[in-house]
Design a protein around this motif. Structure first.
Motif, PDB file in Angstrom:
ATOM      1  N   LEU A 156      -6.312  31.688  14.659  1.00 24.32           N
ATOM      2  CA  LEU A 156      -5.119  32.423  15.480  1.00 24.32           C
ATOM      3  C   LEU A 156      -5.059  31.812  16.723  1.00 24.32           C
ATOM      4  O   LEU A 156      -6.150  31.230  17.563  1.00 24.32           O
ATOM      5  CB  LEU A 156      -5.580  33.801  15.568  1.00 24.32           C
ATOM      6  N   CYS A 157      -3.901  31.940  17.293  1.00 23.23           N
ATOM      7  CA  CYS A 157      -3.692  31.391  18.792  1.00 23.23           C
ATOM      8  C   CYS A 157      -2.262  31.755  19.185  1.00 23.23           C
ATOM      9  O   CYS A 157      -1.457  32.251  18.449  1.00 23.23           O
ATOM     10  CB  CYS A 157      -3.485  29.640  18.580  1.00 23.23           C
ATOM     11  N   ALA A 158      -2.179  32.087  20.357  1.00 18.98           N
ATOM     12  CA  ALA A 158      -0.939  32.809  21.084  1.00 18.98           C
ATOM     13  C   ALA A 158      -0.766  31.826  22.104  1.00 18.98           C
ATOM     14  O   ALA A 158      -1.316  31.057  22.806  1.00 18.98           O
ATOM     15  CB  ALA A 158      -1.418  34.099  21.619  1.00 18.98           C
ATOM     16  N   THR A 159       0.810  31.705  22.316  1.00 17.21           N
ATOM     17  CA  THR A 159       1.358  31.074  23.418  1.00 17.21           C
ATOM     18  C   THR A 159       1.926  32.164  24.464  1.00 17.21           C
ATOM     19  O   THR A 159       1.426  33.191  24.397  1.00 17.21           O
ATOM     20  CB  THR A 159       2.640  30.188  22.979  1.00 17.21           C
ATOM     21  N   ILE A 160       2.813  31.630  25.205  1.00 18.31           N
ATOM     22  CA  ILE A 160       3.376  32.760  26.251  1.00 18.31           C
ATOM     23  C   ILE A 160       3.900  33.916  25.699  1.00 18.31           C
ATOM     24  O   ILE A 160       4.190  34.732  26.215  1.00 18.31           O
ATOM     25  CB  ILE A 160       4.207  32.085  27.296  1.00 18.31           C
ATOM     26  N   GLY A 205      -5.694  31.179  36.801  1.00 21.43           N
ATOM     27  CA  GLY A 205      -4.636  30.943  37.585  1.00 21.43           C
ATOM     28  C   GLY A 205      -3.480  30.563  36.990  1.00 21.43           C
ATOM     29  O   GLY A 205      -2.178  30.677  37.379  1.00 21.43           O
ATOM     30  N   ASN A 206      -3.424  29.887  35.761  1.00 21.71           N
ATOM     31  CA  ASN A 206      -2.380  29.196  35.041  1.00 21.71           C
ATOM     32  C   ASN A 206      -1.669  30.078  34.398  1.00 21.71           C
ATOM     33  O   ASN A 206      -2.302  31.032  33.654  1.00 21.71           O
ATOM     34  CB  ASN A 206      -3.060  28.310  33.891  1.00 21.71           C
ATOM     35  N   GLU A 207      -0.220  30.065  34.434  1.00 20.77           N
ATOM     36  CA  GLU A 207       0.648  31.153  33.842  1.00 20.77           C
ATOM     37  C   GLU A 207       0.564  31.277  32.210  1.00 20.77           C
ATOM     38  O   GLU A 207       0.616  32.316  31.546  1.00 20.77           O
ATOM     39  CB  GLU A 207       2.058  30.883  34.719  1.00 20.77           C
ATOM     40  N   TYR A 208       0.553  29.876  31.806  1.00 25.23           N
ATOM     41  CA  TYR A 208       0.264  29.994  30.431  1.00 25.23           C
ATOM     42  C   TYR A 208      -0.827  30.761  29.847  1.00 25.23           C
ATOM     43  O   TYR A 208      -0.799  31.510  28.847  1.00 25.23           O
ATOM     44  CB  TYR A 208       0.492  28.413  29.868  1.00 25.23           C
ATOM     45  N   TYR A 209      -1.897  30.574  30.397  1.00 21.72           N
ATOM     46  CA  TYR A 209      -3.099  31.086  29.860  1.00 21.72           C
ATOM     47  C   TYR A 209      -3.274  32.581  30.208  1.00 21.72           C
ATOM     48  O   TYR A 209      -3.647  33.222  29.474  1.00 21.72           O
ATOM     49  CB  TYR A 209      -4.422  30.504  30.484  1.00 21.72           C
ATOM     50  N   LYS A 210      -2.629  33.203  31.051  1.00 24.22           N
ATOM     51  CA  LYS A 210      -2.402  34.380  31.545  1.00 24.22           C
ATOM     52  C   LYS A 210      -1.645  35.228  30.455  1.00 24.22           C
ATOM     53  O   LYS A 210      -2.279  36.217  30.016  1.00 24.22           O
ATOM     54  CB  LYS A 210      -1.740  34.682  32.988  1.00 24.22           C
ATOM     55  N   ARG A 211      -0.616  34.553  30.073  1.00 22.05           N
ATOM     56  CA  ARG A 211       0.179  35.123  28.913  1.00 22.05           C
ATOM     57  C   ARG A 211      -0.397  35.277  27.533  1.00 22.05           C
ATOM     58  O   ARG A 211      -0.217  36.137  26.665  1.00 22.05           O
ATOM     59  CB  ARG A 211       1.906  34.575  29.276  1.00 22.05           C
ATOM     60  N   ALA A 212      -1.010  33.878  27.316  1.00 19.13           N
ATOM     61  CA  ALA A 212      -1.477  33.676  26.099  1.00 19.13           C
ATOM     62  C   ALA A 212      -2.647  34.477  25.914  1.00 19.13           C
ATOM     63  O   ALA A 212      -3.010  35.371  24.730  1.00 19.13           O
ATOM     64  CB  ALA A 212      -1.842  32.159  25.846  1.00 19.13           C
ATOM     65  N   LEU A 229     -15.068  32.804  16.288  1.00 20.47           N
ATOM     66  CA  LEU A 229     -15.624  31.521  16.682  1.00 20.47           C
ATOM     67  C   LEU A 229     -14.355  30.966  17.653  1.00 20.47           C
ATOM     68  O   LEU A 229     -13.132  30.695  17.041  1.00 20.47           O
ATOM     69  CB  LEU A 229     -15.969  30.621  15.767  1.00 20.47           C
ATOM     70  N   THR A 230     -14.740  31.028  19.020  1.00 26.13           N
ATOM     71  CA  THR A 230     -13.572  30.362  19.774  1.00 26.13           C
ATOM     72  C   THR A 230     -13.799  28.949  20.154  1.00 26.13           C
ATOM     73  O   THR A 230     -15.005  28.609  19.965  1.00 26.13           O
ATOM     74  CB  THR A 230     -13.487  31.097  21.278  1.00 26.13           C
ATOM     75  N   SER A 231     -12.598  28.186  20.136  1.00 20.80           N
ATOM     76  CA  SER A 231     -12.466  26.565  20.397  1.00 20.80           C
ATOM     77  C   SER A 231     -11.108  26.501  21.277  1.00 20.80           C
ATOM     78  O   SER A 231      -9.975  26.729  20.686  1.00 20.80           O
ATOM     79  CB  SER A 231     -12.316  26.085  18.916  1.00 20.80           C
ATOM     80  N   HIS A 232     -11.518  26.391  22.643  1.00 22.11           N
ATOM     81  CA  HIS A 232     -10.513  26.339  23.401  1.00 22.11           C
ATOM     82  C   HIS A 232      -9.900  27.685  23.454  1.00 22.11           C
ATOM     83  O   HIS A 232     -10.549  28.626  23.564  1.00 22.11           O
ATOM     84  CB  HIS A 232      -9.536  25.088  23.297  1.00 22.11           C
ATOM     85  N   ASP A 233      -8.518  27.779  23.144  1.00 23.42           N
ATOM     86  CA  ASP A 233      -7.979  29.224  23.359  1.00 23.42           C
ATOM     87  C   ASP A 233      -7.547  29.683  21.854  1.00 23.42           C
ATOM     88  O   ASP A 233      -7.304  30.717  21.782  1.00 23.42           O
ATOM     89  CB  ASP A 233      -6.523  29.128  23.923  1.00 23.42           C
ATOM     90  N   HIS A 234      -8.263  28.900  20.694  1.00 26.74           N
ATOM     91  CA  HIS A 234      -7.961  29.260  19.400  1.00 26.74           C
ATOM     92  C   HIS A 234      -8.931  30.076  18.974  1.00 26.74           C
ATOM     93  O   HIS A 234     -10.239  29.957  19.743  1.00 26.74           O
ATOM     94  CB  HIS A 234      -8.144  28.090  18.415  1.00 26.74           C
ATOM     95  N   LEU A 235      -8.702  31.230  18.063  1.00 27.11           N
ATOM     96  CA  LEU A 235      -9.885  32.204  17.617  1.00 27.11           C
ATOM     97  C   LEU A 235     -10.066  31.801  15.774  1.00 27.11           C
ATOM     98  O   LEU A 235      -9.261  31.994  15.417  1.00 27.11           O
ATOM     99  CB  LEU A 235      -9.612  33.468  17.588  1.00 27.11           C
ATOM    100  N   ILE A 236     -11.056  31.197  15.636  1.00 27.41           N
ATOM    101  CA  ILE A 236     -11.170  30.819  14.178  1.00 27.41           C
ATOM    102  C   ILE A 236     -12.030  32.070  13.560  1.00 27.41           C
ATOM    103  O   ILE A 236     -12.930  32.532  14.084  1.00 27.41           O
ATOM    104  CB  ILE A 236     -12.186  29.568  14.220  1.00 27.41           C
ATOM    105  N   LEU A 237     -11.572  32.330  12.457  1.00 26.50           N
ATOM    106  CA  LEU A 237     -12.031  33.660  11.690  1.00 26.50           C
ATOM    107  C   LEU A 237     -12.754  33.166  10.526  1.00 26.50           C
ATOM    108  O   LEU A 237     -12.277  32.245   9.678  1.00 26.50           O
ATOM    109  CB  LEU A 237     -10.930  34.685  11.303  1.00 26.50           C
ATOM    110  N   GLN A 238     -14.007  33.630  10.413  1.00 24.57           N
ATOM    111  CA  GLN A 238     -14.875  33.251   9.289  1.00 24.57           C
ATOM    112  C   GLN A 238     -15.473  34.430   8.578  1.00 24.57           C
ATOM    113  O   GLN A 238     -15.382  35.470   9.100  1.00 24.57           O
ATOM    114  CB  GLN A 238     -16.261  32.438  10.000  1.00 24.57           C
ATOM    115  N   ASN A 239     -15.902  34.096   7.441  1.00 30.13           N
ATOM    116  CA  ASN A 239     -16.462  35.141   6.560  1.00 30.13           C
ATOM    117  C   ASN A 239     -17.967  35.258   6.803  1.00 30.13           C
ATOM    118  O   ASN A 239     -18.446  36.064   5.960  1.00 30.13           O
ATOM    119  CB  ASN A 239     -16.166  35.057   5.146  1.00 30.13           C
ATOM    120  N   LYS A 240     -18.456  34.664   7.678  1.00 31.04           N
ATOM    121  CA  LYS A 240     -20.034  34.703   7.852  1.00 31.04           C
ATOM    122  C   LYS A 240     -20.444  34.191   9.190  1.00 31.04           C
ATOM    123  O   LYS A 240     -19.572  33.603   9.777  1.00 31.04           O
ATOM    124  CB  LYS A 240     -20.852  33.928   6.766  1.00 31.04           C
ATOM    125  N   ASP A 241     -21.598  34.712   9.671  1.00 33.07           N
ATOM    126  CA  ASP A 241     -21.904  34.186  11.111  1.00 33.07           C
ATOM    127  C   ASP A 241     -22.720  32.827  11.078  1.00 33.07           C
ATOM    128  O   ASP A 241     -23.750  32.854  11.050  1.00 33.07           O
ATOM    129  CB  ASP A 241     -22.923  35.457  11.501  1.00 33.07           C
TER     130      ASP A 241
END
Length: 131
Positions: free
Chosen positions: A77-81, A25-32, A55-67
């Motif tokens: 990576l992270c997006a705002t509105i 429902g939060n407008e920030y998270y909708k756009r992000a 790997l996700t941490s809250h709304d961040h996406l962590i890119l790694q070179n192995k599983d």
């Protein structure tokens, strides 16, 4: 190759995770969440030969070179509105202090994807990235 969700977070795919974020429902998270979905889609279209785990941490996406959830967070990576944010770990020889990151932001999706490619190469977390 599309970004592969880290196996320690198998309950949802990355698309499902950011769709759920967008549908909150939060407008920030909708756009992000919507921006993250666009970004992931474009990255998946352009990084065809580099293996990347997400790997996700809250709304961040962590890119790694192995599983491995405990492996290095090479690119984050992270997006705002209305903006894409990216950071990458400097190679050890270039770090003025331990775990120093370079940070940047853009409102352009195409530029954000180019920044991901630069971050993957510049972090030196991937051996000979193809893109």
């Amino acid at each position: 190759m599309p970004i592969i969700r880290n196996s320690s977070q198998r309950s949802k795919t990355l698309i499902e995770f950011y769709t759920d974020l967008k549908d909150e429902g939060n407008e920030y998270y909708k756009r992000a969440g919507a921006l993250m979905l666009q970004w992931i889609d474009k990255i998946n279209q352009e990084l065809l030969d580099t293996d990347v785990w997400g790997l996700t941490s809250h709304d961040h996406l962590i890119l790694q070179n192995k599983d491995d959830y405990s492996s290095t967070a090479w690119v984050v990576l992270c997006a705002t509105i209305d903006e894409y944010h990216i950071e990458y770990l400097l190679p050890k020889d270039d770090q003025p202090w331990e775990n120093a990151y370079v940070k940047g932001a853009t409102k352009s999706l195409n530029e954000a994807v180019e920044m991901v490619k630069i971050a993957i190469r510049s972090s030196e977390g991937w051996k000979e990235p193809k893109e």
